[in-house]
Design a protein around this motif. Structure first.
Motif, PDB file in Angstrom:
ATOM      1  N   VAL A  92       3.173 -68.046  32.029  1.00 50.56           N
ATOM      2  CA  VAL A  92       2.745 -68.661  32.830  1.00 50.56           C
ATOM      3  C   VAL A  92       2.578 -69.117  33.900  1.00 50.56           C
ATOM      4  N   THR A  93       3.651 -69.894  34.614  1.00 50.62           N
ATOM      5  CA  THR A  93       3.416 -69.809  35.727  1.00 50.62           C
ATOM      6  C   THR A  93       3.886 -68.813  36.860  1.00 50.62           C
ATOM      7  N   PHE A  94       4.073 -67.955  36.067  1.00 52.30           N
ATOM      8  CA  PHE A  94       3.515 -66.390  37.194  1.00 52.30           C
ATOM      9  C   PHE A  94       2.663 -65.602  36.861  1.00 52.30           C
ATOM     10  N   TYR A  95       1.372 -65.903  35.734  1.00 53.27           N
ATOM     11  CA  TYR A  95       0.511 -64.561  35.217  1.00 53.27           C
ATOM     12  C   TYR A  95       0.040 -63.828  36.712  1.00 53.27           C
ATOM     13  N   SER A  96      -0.407 -65.528  37.102  1.00 58.80           N
ATOM     14  CA  SER A  96      -1.065 -64.721  38.672  1.00 58.80           C
ATOM     15  C   SER A  96      -0.506 -63.861  39.826  1.00 58.80           C
ATOM     16  N   ILE A  97       0.411 -64.223  39.487  1.00 58.30           N
ATOM     17  CA  ILE A  97       1.347 -63.531  40.839  1.00 58.30           C
ATOM     18  C   ILE A  97       2.366 -61.803  40.454  1.00 58.30           C
ATOM     19  N   ASP A  98       2.527 -62.521  39.016  1.00 63.01           N
ATOM     20  CA  ASP A  98       3.660 -61.807  38.702  1.00 63.01           C
ATOM     21  C   ASP A  98       2.364 -60.771  36.126  1.00 63.01           C
ATOM     22  N   PRO A  99       1.507 -60.133  36.965  1.00 66.86           N
ATOM     23  CA  PRO A  99       0.605 -60.608  35.438  1.00 66.86           C
ATOM     24  C   PRO A  99       1.500 -59.574  34.443  1.00 66.86           C
ATOM     25  N   MET A 100       2.110 -58.321  34.656  1.00 69.97           N
ATOM     26  CA  MET A 100       3.025 -57.960  33.949  1.00 69.97           C
ATOM     27  C   MET A 100       4.172 -58.475  32.898  1.00 69.97           C
ATOM     28  N   TYR A 101       4.241 -59.590  33.534  1.00 69.13           N
ATOM     29  CA  TYR A 101       5.568 -60.562  32.482  1.00 69.13           C
ATOM     30  C   TYR A 101       4.620 -60.946  31.443  1.00 69.13           C
ATOM     31  N   MET A 102       3.159 -61.351  31.491  1.00 70.55           N
ATOM     32  CA  MET A 102       2.509 -62.040  30.552  1.00 70.55           C
ATOM     33  C   MET A 102       2.372 -60.866  29.427  1.00 70.55           C
ATOM     34  N   ILE A 103       2.010 -59.543  29.626  1.00 67.82           N
ATOM     35  CA  ILE A 103       1.384 -58.408  30.111  1.00 67.82           C
ATOM     36  C   ILE A 103       2.157 -57.732  28.429  1.00 67.82           C
ATOM     37  N   ILE A 104       3.232 -57.595  28.623  1.00 60.56           N
ATOM     38  CA  ILE A 104       4.156 -56.901  28.061  1.00 60.56           C
ATOM     39  C   ILE A 104       4.362 -57.684  26.600  1.00 60.56           C
ATOM     40  N   PRO A 105       4.995 -59.182  26.666  1.00 60.85           N
ATOM     41  CA  PRO A 105       5.176 -59.438  25.598  1.00 60.85           C
ATOM     42  C   PRO A 105       4.002 -59.647  24.223  1.00 60.85           C
ATOM     43  N   GLY A 106       2.875 -60.225  25.329  1.00 54.95           N
ATOM     44  CA  GLY A 106       1.258 -60.795  24.640  1.00 54.95           C
ATOM     45  C   GLY A 106       1.259 -59.084  23.967  1.00 54.95           C
ATOM     46  N   GLY A 107       1.105 -57.801  25.048  1.00 52.16           N
ATOM     47  CA  GLY A 107       0.961 -56.915  23.872  1.00 52.16           C
ATOM     48  C   GLY A 107       2.617 -56.482  22.705  1.00 52.16           C
ATOM     49  N   MET A 108       3.235 -56.632  23.136  1.00 55.76           N
ATOM     50  CA  MET A 108       3.720 -56.433  22.332  1.00 55.76           C
ATOM     51  C   MET A 108       3.973 -57.311  20.557  1.00 55.76           C
ATOM     52  N   ILE A 109       3.453 -58.675  21.102  1.00 56.30           N
ATOM     53  CA  ILE A 109       2.870 -58.955  19.673  1.00 56.30           C
ATOM     54  C   ILE A 109       1.491 -59.188  19.304  1.00 56.30           C
ATOM     55  N   PHE A 110       0.417 -58.182  20.035  1.00 54.66           N
ATOM     56  CA  PHE A 110      -0.919 -57.542  19.999  1.00 54.66           C
ATOM     57  C   PHE A 110      -0.400 -56.836  18.559  1.00 54.66           C
ATOM     58  N   ILE A 111       0.456 -55.969  19.271  1.00 57.80           N
ATOM     59  CA  ILE A 111       0.184 -53.792  18.842  1.00 57.80           C
ATOM     60  C   ILE A 111       0.902 -54.286  17.177  1.00 57.80           C
ATOM     61  N   THR A 112       2.265 -55.192  17.476  1.00 56.82           N
ATOM     62  CA  THR A 112       2.623 -55.554  16.063  1.00 56.82           C
ATOM     63  C   THR A 112       1.872 -56.295  15.339  1.00 56.82           C
ATOM     64  N   VAL A 113       1.640 -56.970  15.322  1.00 58.50           N
ATOM     65  CA  VAL A 113       0.680 -58.006  14.460  1.00 58.50           C
ATOM     66  C   VAL A 113      -0.986 -56.932  13.852  1.00 58.50           C
ATOM     67  N   LEU A 114      -1.319 -55.849  14.753  1.00 56.07           N
ATOM     68  CA  LEU A 114      -2.393 -55.186  14.986  1.00 56.07           C
ATOM     69  C   LEU A 114      -1.390 -53.977  13.770  1.00 56.07           C
ATOM     70  N   ALA A 115      -0.892 -53.657  13.628  1.00 58.29           N
ATOM     71  CA  ALA A 115      -0.047 -52.683  13.006  1.00 58.29           C
ATOM     72  C   ALA A 115       0.650 -53.117  12.064  1.00 58.29           C
ATOM     73  N   PHE A 116       1.020 -54.169  11.810  1.00 63.82           N
ATOM     74  CA  PHE A 116       1.204 -54.895   9.747  1.00 63.82           C
ATOM     75  C   PHE A 116      -0.668 -55.380   8.792  1.00 63.82           C
ATOM     76  N   ASN A 117      -1.079 -55.401  10.048  1.00 58.36           N
ATOM     77  CA  ASN A 117      -2.294 -55.977   9.499  1.00 58.36           C
ATOM     78  C   ASN A 117      -3.350 -54.658   8.834  1.00 58.36           C
ATOM     79  N   LEU A 118      -3.167 -53.366   9.866  1.00 52.92           N
ATOM     80  CA  LEU A 118      -3.692 -52.018   9.779  1.00 52.92           C
ATOM     81  C   LEU A 118      -3.071 -51.698   7.793  1.00 52.92           C
ATOM     82  N   PHE A 119      -2.155 -51.731   8.035  1.00 55.70           N
ATOM     83  CA  PHE A 119      -1.468 -51.397   7.216  1.00 55.70           C
ATOM     84  C   PHE A 119      -1.084 -51.936   5.765  1.00 55.70           C
ATOM     85  N   GLY A 120      -1.408 -52.933   5.860  1.00 56.50           N
ATOM     86  CA  GLY A 120      -1.715 -53.796   4.818  1.00 56.50           C
ATOM     87  C   GLY A 120      -3.820 -54.154   4.064  1.00 56.50           C
ATOM     88  N   ASP A 121      -3.846 -53.731   5.122  1.00 57.09           N
ATOM     89  CA  ASP A 121      -5.150 -53.740   4.881  1.00 57.09           C
ATOM     90  C   ASP A 121      -5.557 -52.206   3.383  1.00 57.09           C
TER      91      ASP A 121
END
Length: 334
Positions: free
Chosen positions: A294-323
């Motif tokens: 949160v402190t660095f997202y404006s000057i280093d957005p990749m530090y937020m994008i990478i863990p956020g993307g991992m959460i998104f991919i993981t949750v999406l994969a489980f939801n698609l498989f569960g459906d």
């Protein structure tokens, strides 16, 4: 060259046998399939669900092999690389958060720790919390749901009121209060796994009423079916009816719900870590990394994008498989 009478008789005698073999072959061709085979055939036709399942398996393997992969392609999770940090702005040197051959996902701002290794160990933490809490919720929900639906009466009333109370109880406030009074480590575990077990207990305990309601409703419907009445008329005891008649017929909805609750648990763990009551630093966690970003997202957005993307991919994969699994096990619900 003409064949003798014995040969002709032999041919005639083998003809019915061949016809019988063809008949048997035809019977094999139209042989009935079990419910598992039918569900697997339906699931294989759902390419999106299969893709989600492949991603889920890949993430599980990555989490299990996190120490090996970190040693081969990364750096220790607590090793500082100050030479990779700009001393003026405390941000990674280079583009995209310092991504390079040596640091596949870049480095953390200020500390210079390897993001790739911390993502691997964060997957281990998040998936451990999600699976163990889903298992606890499934066991508790199935047990109390079966008891409420099968026994009825005052047992059903008491369990239903408990489920209503837990569904209305503020889970986040309870987690914050519990974590604040518990020691950082207990039962000979370090602070990381001690907190993992605390989160499993909190998330799993407050998650069982959801599956409990589903199991209760299904049990109320199944206990009036003919096969249950037939078992009662033959003198079957309550234990046999519960575990031999009802529970096998509840396996499909229980399995589907357990698959769908895992991504919810991942988001809950990430939210608790983001709020500072999850996995304690410096232990890696996807939610904790988002909180630090949160402190660095404006000057280093990749530090937020990478863990956020991992959460998104993981949750999406489980939801698609569960459906897909839900459609395969219960095609009428489409």
């Amino acid at each position: 060259m003409s064949l003798g009478p014995e040969a002709s008789i032999k041919e005639e005698s083998t003809a019915p046998a061949a016809d019988a073999a063809d008949d048997r072959g035809g019977e094999k061709a139209i042989a009935g399939r079990s419910l598992k085979q039918i569900a697997w055939r339906r699931l294989k036709k759902d390419k999106v669900a299969i893709a989600g399942g492949i991603v889920v398996i890949f993430l599980i393997v990555v989490a299990i092999l996190a120490p090996v992969l970190s040693k081969l392609f990364g750096h220790p999770i607590d090793e500082y690389h100050i030479d990779q940090i700009d001393p003026t702005f405390s941000t990674p040197i280079g583009k995209f958060g310092g991504i390079s051959r040596e640091f596949l996902f870049g480095v953390e701002p200020t500390s210079g720790r390897d993001v790739f290794s911390r993502i691997l160990y964060g997957a281990q933490t998040s998936l451990s919390v999600a699976f163990l809490s889903a298992l606890l919720s499934t066991i508790l929900g199935t047990t109390f749901g079966l008891a409420a639906g099968f026994l009825g009466g005052w047992v059903d009333a008491v369990i239903s009121r408990i489920m209503d109370f837990l569904l209305a109880f503020p889970q986040l406030l309870f987690a914050i209060a519990l974590v604040s009074v518990l020691p950082d480590s207990f039962l000979f575990f370090g602070d990381r796994w001690s907190r993992v077990f605390v989160l499993v207990g909190v998330i799993g305990f407050f998650g069982w009423p959801y599956i409990g309601r589903i199991v209760r409703g299904q049990t109320l419907s199944l206990r009036e079916r003919e096969f249950v009445e037939a078992s009662r008329s033959m003198g079957a005891r309550s234990g046999r009816i519960l575990f031999k008649e009802l529970l096998p017929n509840l396996a499909a909805p229980i399995l589907v719900y357990a698959t769908l609750i895992i991504p919810t648990n991942i988001l809950t763990e990430a939210a608790l870590s983001f709020l500072g009551v999850g996995i304690p630093p410096p232990n890696p966690s996807w939610g904790g990394m988002l909180s630090d970003a949160v402190t660095f997202y404006s000057i280093d957005p990749m530090y937020m994008i990478i863990p956020g993307g991992m959460i998104f991919i993981t949750v999406l994969a489980f939801n698609l498989f569960g459906d897909g699994l839900r459609d395969a096990l219960d095609p009428k619900a489409r």
